[in-house]
Scaffold this motif. Structure first.
Motif, PDB file in Angstrom:
ATOM      1  N   GLN A   1       0.878  -1.349  -0.118  1.00 36.70           N
ATOM      2  CA  GLN A   1      -0.051  -0.090   0.019  1.00 36.70           C
ATOM      3  C   GLN A   1       0.896   1.288   0.006  1.00 36.70           C
ATOM      4  O   GLN A   1       0.240   2.468   0.038  1.00 36.70           O
ATOM      5  CB  GLN A   1      -0.748   0.111   1.031  1.00 36.70           C
TER       6      GLN A   1
ATOM      7  N   GLN B   1      -0.674   2.260  -5.805  1.00 39.92           N
ATOM      8  CA  GLN B   1      -1.010   1.220  -4.639  1.00 39.92           C
ATOM      9  C   GLN B   1      -1.191  -0.163  -5.193  1.00 39.92           C
ATOM     10  O   GLN B   1      -2.142  -0.244  -6.366  1.00 39.92           O
ATOM     11  CB  GLN B   1      -1.876   1.715  -3.689  1.00 39.92           C
TER      12      GLN B   1
ATOM     13  N   ARG C   1      -6.723  -1.857  -5.107  1.00 38.56           N
ATOM     14  CA  ARG C   1      -6.346  -0.765  -5.093  1.00 38.56           C
ATOM     15  C   ARG C   1      -6.174  -0.016  -6.532  1.00 38.56           C
ATOM     16  O   ARG C   1      -7.129   0.024  -7.218  1.00 38.56           O
ATOM     17  CB  ARG C   1      -4.989  -0.764  -4.439  1.00 38.56           C
TER      18      ARG C   1
END
Length: 332
Positions: A279, A284, A325
């Motif tokens: 992350q 990400q 993400r």
């Protein structure tokens, strides 16, 4: 130096009750526990670990085998096992196998020589038959990240095939039909199962499996950059890649930066593990969450319950889930 007998006399309980308190036995009245602890404090009694072991036939220690200390995977695994063990006033002794059959065997013999009360094993090299025989020899054993069908009740594992299928299916659902895979070492069951999940997702979507789209990498950092370069050279038409762990995905990020390929636009990437760094890279990383904390906790709780002859019925198979993400783009 005070003795257990003196503690029992001052606390007005039997020496057996003192022994049970010292060894963390669950079935001792709270009133008696309080009196024993007060007597120990008054007498400045410090239990001798060796004497406790002789008296209880326990060493109050758990042995653990992991692949290595140099890995973002094993750290959380060890931490969560140790957390449960320390709550029982026990200690964890950890050794490594270093991807060597001989070293795994040697490490287990070392732990058994320490007369540990239980074992938590993460083994890549020992055969199923060897693990089955070990469990017969030392029933207080839990195996993590691996399923041996004959001793499934002693295994805590995730469905790696489903994880590979979920990752690949996500890429396909976003319009990608030229999807590659960079595996871990194919000597490892995890890698083979995740690769099978990749193949199954292609099959379910009516896509043809192309062996040129599959490259063997490693779960550690060794050689993955070269594996990525080889994949991009032999299959420049790919639009997405499933990386069988997040270390491999980092190598994809690096090589794409070398070549000016934007992640999430020029090449979509899905990892596996949901490691801490996933992350913090940009974009990400979309990845499959490996519930390593839960595996360590469940394995330790199951083992400690077995040692204490308590019932504990965990779900032995844990389900990996996708963490969405920014590293995947949707194709029209």
């Amino acid at each position: 130096m005070a003795t257990i007998k003196e503690v029992s006399e001052l606390a007005k309980v039997s020496t057996a009750t003192v022994s049970r308190v010292l060894n963390g036995h669950a079935y001792v009245k709270e009133e008696n526990k309080h009196r024993v602890f007060e007597a120990m404090k008054t007498l400045n009694f410090k239990p001798n670990a060796s004497a406790q072991a002789l008296a209880s036939n326990k060493t109050n220690s758990i042995g653990m085998l992991v692949g290595s200390f140099d890995s973002p995977f094993y750290g959380p695994l060890m931490h969560n096992v140790e957390q449960q063990v320390r709550e029982k006033n026990m200690h964890l002794i950890v050794t490594t196998g270093q991807e060597s059959l001989i070293k795994e065997q040697d490490s287990i013999e070392f732990l058994l020589a320490k007369q540990v009360d239980g074992l938590v094993l993460h083994s890549d090299k020992l055969s199923d038959d060897t693990l089955i025989n070990l469990l017969l020899r030392h029933p207080n054993t839990m195996i993590v990240n691996r399923l041996v069908p004959e001793i499934a009740e002693s295994c805590i594992y995730i469905d790696n095939e489903q994880g590979g299928r979920v990752a690949t299916q996500y890429l396909i659902n976003n319009g990608h039909t030229e999807v590659a895979c960079i595996s871990g070492q194919l000597t490892k069951a995890d890698s083979r199962e995740r690769l099978q999940g990749y193949k199954n997702a292609l099959l379910a979507a009516g896509l043809t499996y192309n062996p040129k789209y599959v490259i063997e990498g490693r779960f550690d950092h060794q050689g993955n950059h070269e594996a990525v370069r080889r994949l991009l050279n032999q299959a420049p038409q790919i639009t997405a890649v499933f990386c069988q762990n997040d270390n491999i995905a980092l190598a994809v990020y690096d090589v794409c930066a070398e070549r000016g390929i934007p992640i999430g636009k020029g090449l979509s990437v899905v990892g596996f593990d949901n490691a801490h760094h996933s992350q913090h890279v940009r974009p990400q990383l979309t990845t499959v969450d490996y519930p390593v904390h839960q595996i360590g906790e469940v394995a330790a709780k199951a083992l400690l319950a077995r040692i204490d002859n308590r019932k504990y019925s965990p779900s032995n198979s844990l389900v990996p889930e996708l963490v969405e993400r920014d590293s995947v783009c949707k194709l029209k």
